[in-house]
Enzyme design. Sequence first.
Site, PDB file in Angstrom:
ATOM      1  N   ASP A  40      -0.831  -7.483 -33.922  1.00 19.54           N
ATOM      2  CA  ASP A  40      -0.222  -6.420 -33.119  1.00 19.54           C
ATOM      3  C   ASP A  40      -0.477  -6.674 -31.640  1.00 19.54           C
ATOM      4  O   ASP A  40      -1.489  -7.271 -31.262  1.00 19.54           O
ATOM      5  CB  ASP A  40      -0.822  -5.057 -33.496  1.00 19.54           C
ATOM      6  CG  ASP A  40      -0.393  -4.605 -34.881  1.00 19.54           C
ATOM      7  OD1 ASP A  40       0.574  -5.168 -35.405  1.00 19.54           O
ATOM      8  OD2 ASP A  40      -1.052  -3.700 -35.427  1.00 19.54           O
ATOM      9  N   GLN A  41       0.416  -6.195 -30.821  1.00 16.31           N
ATOM     10  CA  GLN A  41       0.265  -6.381 -29.384  1.00 16.31           C
ATOM     11  C   GLN A  41      -1.088  -5.880 -28.885  1.00 16.31           C
ATOM     12  O   GLN A  41      -1.735  -6.524 -28.052  1.00 16.31           O
ATOM     13  CB  GLN A  41       1.382  -5.633 -28.650  1.00 16.31           C
ATOM     14  CG  GLN A  41       1.275  -5.714 -27.128  1.00 16.31           C
ATOM     15  CD  GLN A  41       2.352  -4.919 -26.443  1.00 16.31           C
ATOM     16  OE1 GLN A  41       3.257  -4.410 -27.087  1.00 16.31           O
ATOM     17  NE2 GLN A  41       2.262  -4.793 -25.137  1.00 16.31           N
TER      18      GLN A  41
END
Length: 497
Positions: free
Chosen positions: A348-349
Amino acid sequence: MRSQLDPDGVTYWYEGICPNSNTLLRLPRTKFVEAIARQLMQNLSACEGKMYGVLLAQSASGEQHILKAFSGLLNGRSVVEGWVPPIPGRDRVQLEEARTLTQLNSIQQQLIQLSCIPERQQYKILETEYKQKLEQLSILHHQRKLERQQQRQNQDLAFELDEQSKRDGIEKRNLKRDRDSHLIPLKQIIDQADEQIRQLKQKRKRLSQQLQAQMHASYRVTNFAGETRSLSELLTSMPTGTGECCAPKLLHYAATHDLKPIAMAEFWWGEPMGDKIPGQFYGACVERCQPMLGFLLAGTSSIETVYQDDHLIIVNKPAGLLSVRGRYGQDCILDRFSEPLIPVHRLDQDTSGLLILARDSHSYKHLSQQFEQRQIHKVYTAVLEKEIAELEGQIDLPLWSDPSDRPKQKVNYQFGKPCLTYFRVLSSCQVEFRPITGRTHQLRVHAAQGLGSAIVGDRLYGNSQGDQRLHLHARDIRFTHPITGETIDLTTKTPFF
């Protein structure tokens, strides 16, 4: 207002190739930092047009700082309280600068005097007068010529008409001779003055270039890797004003005060000039700043290469950076490398940690199969918002992506995909996760709903509303090398423990 780390809020990238690693380094201009810049605009009084800049930076303790700078001089001063000081080095050439500026000022006065010598005006007036006299005389002589042509039929007047034609010619030559006797001496004086002007301009250019070279050799900038170089070492061509712009001032100051840059914005304020409009944001100037950005930003990239060979690169991805390019073209991990790479999996970012990048399609396919067959061992560490009762166990909650509420994942026993996570409490709110499946936001949802305590910094599934990072880190990874067959077992330090 968007968070300063929200990639959807990026409006421009300051970027350059790092001279050491040959990787692309980038610093965003975001809507958040633009809002900070607009607040500064409200406090700026009307003044001569110039570039201003703001840099949002963060200290090692997480405290945020707003730095501001102006290009060149502000009200005739290079050092102004509350503003970032100029790049060091100017003081080392102050004496030479003062001497050269005195010479340049003297040259400018001489140029003004030579441009305004009275002979120029006298020449212009006399030239106009003689031009008018010659035109009038030409008209008169033309009328006489027509009259003589009519009188040529009378043979008795031929001699007298020829004499009259000769007198007209003599009259015209006398007028030109009189003109030249007045204009040529003036023209000689003017030509001498113009030659002096040419020589003075050459001298002025030479003195300016010498001073600029001395200043550029004395000006020394430091980057975030701790390296210091003079401008003359960084640039082959240096227009006047190099090193006086906002970007190098801001970045040098941040680097020398242990501040990590987050976002930067430069704008024009004051009287408009050329294409510069007050209140408008502009990117790095092509000639002065752009060539220095690669060096100035060196050390800002928190991308640590943990392992690499001819087939793989494994990096420690920082939080806030995408694994692959976003829908709107946002910056991603691949942009930090000059070679084409293939992400074998994603984080995930907002999640930091170990990420495998393949250098060839064969390695990518082989590792992808290991992920599909759940042969790759991964361990994550996290900090929860509150303590949980169980010390270890498993979470088995199927996840479903609701199209009407993206990007959130929801627990759904009817449509959801199987998701399994093992967990173990390390101490207090610190937890270790071992995901068996690899669904989007799996650990975040399993923590929030499976354990009843969201991960600190989770704005989607928790109570966090600030800019605190997500406290989730991919700490360990173990897999079989796609070419050699050896076991690769890597671990990193959790940045928030």
